[in-house]
Every structure is written in C-alpha cells, then in structure tokens.
Design a protein around this motif. Sequence first.
Motif, PDB file in Angstrom:
ATOM      1  N   LEU A   4       0.826  -1.213   0.000  1.00 56.27           N
ATOM      2  CA  LEU A   4       0.000   0.000   0.000  1.00 56.27           C
ATOM      3  C   LEU A   4       0.859   1.262   0.000  1.00 56.27           C
ATOM      4  N   VAL A   5       1.936   1.268   0.780  1.00 59.33           N
ATOM      5  CA  VAL A   5       2.840   2.426   0.808  1.00 59.33           C
ATOM      6  C   VAL A   5       3.462   2.635  -0.567  1.00 59.33           C
ATOM      7  N   ASP A   6       3.908   1.554  -1.188  1.00 60.99           N
ATOM      8  CA  ASP A   6       4.501   1.643  -2.519  1.00 60.99           C
ATOM      9  C   ASP A   6       3.506   2.212  -3.532  1.00 60.99           C
ATOM     10  N   ARG A   7       2.274   1.744  -3.484  1.00 61.01           N
ATOM     11  CA  ARG A   7       1.240   2.254  -4.406  1.00 61.01           C
ATOM     12  C   ARG A   7       0.938   3.724  -4.148  1.00 61.01           C
ATOM     13  N   TYR A   8       0.953   4.116  -2.866  1.00 57.50           N
ATOM     14  CA  TYR A   8       0.726   5.521  -2.532  1.00 57.50           C
ATOM     15  C   TYR A   8       1.855   6.388  -3.084  1.00 57.50           C
ATOM     16  N   LEU A   9       3.100   5.951  -2.883  1.00 58.40           N
ATOM     17  CA  LEU A   9       4.249   6.724  -3.354  1.00 58.40           C
ATOM     18  C   LEU A   9       4.294   6.813  -4.881  1.00 58.40           C
ATOM     19  N   LYS A  39       1.702   7.142  -6.643  1.00 59.30           N
ATOM     20  CA  LYS A  39       0.461   7.865  -6.985  1.00 59.30           C
ATOM     21  C   LYS A  39      -0.612   6.954  -7.571  1.00 59.30           C
ATOM     22  N   GLU A  40      -0.547   5.661  -7.269  1.00 59.93           N
ATOM     23  CA  GLU A  40      -1.565   4.707  -7.723  1.00 59.93           C
ATOM     24  C   GLU A  40      -2.722   4.600  -6.714  1.00 59.93           C
TER      25      GLU A  40
END
Length: 135
Positions: free
Chosen positions: A90-95, A97-98
């Motif tokens: 989730l953090v990776d997707r947030y970073l 911009k997904e």
Amino acid sequence: MTEVGADYENKVIREMTEVGADYSFECIGLASLMEEAFNSTRPGSGKTVILGMEQKAMPISLGSYDLLRGRTICGTLFGGLKPKLDIPILVDRYLKKELNLDGLITHELSFEEINKAFDLLAEGNSIRCVVWMDK
C-alpha cells in the motif's frame, strides 16, 4: 436474545430463503448475534463473516455437526489485511500515486484545534482529519 427470539429469527430467514442464507454478516460485535448469524445460514454451505469485535471476548457456541457438514465462519479483523505483507504494498502504491489517500482527507488542523477536530467528527462533517503537531 432469548431462545424464543433466536428460533423466531431463524424461522423468518428460513421462510424467506427456504433453507437459510448463503451468507450472513455480523457487524455489531455481540456473541449472541454471531451465533445467530451462523445459525441463519444454509446447512452444508452457508458462510458467516464476523466483522464486529466482541468487547468482552465472550465465547460463542456453534454446533460441531454444522461445521462438519460444511457451514463456515470466518473473521475479518482489519478487513483481512496482513500488515507485514500488505502495508509495504500500500505504501509503494501511494508513493507511485496509484493510491489516492490524500483525497480521503477532508480537514487538516493544528494540535491546538484538536477540539474542533472532535466537533467535526461528532457532527458528521469530517471523514478523515489530520492533526498536525508542528503547525
């Protein structure tokens, strides 16, 4: 719920569905309702999902025969999120911009305005409020 009440509820559901619900969801967090949700499902294939948290950690009583015949019950603490696996994703997707989490924030307030944050919440005027410690 009394035994009479539980029997009545199961009877109503059986009349509506002929044999019981395919799925039941318990969202309140009461052991008696967890049992009722389970007993309201279809024998042999019904599935009960427990969403509510039983505050007193009361045990629930389920018929072992019902479990052996195929009825199932499962819990979904935090929606089934597995912190060690899912939070990094989730953090990776947030970073990347997904995942638009910023769009879920309705208010940003300073720590001095924390009472306003609680007021907004109580009034139903805030979905997510970020309280900044350094503003």
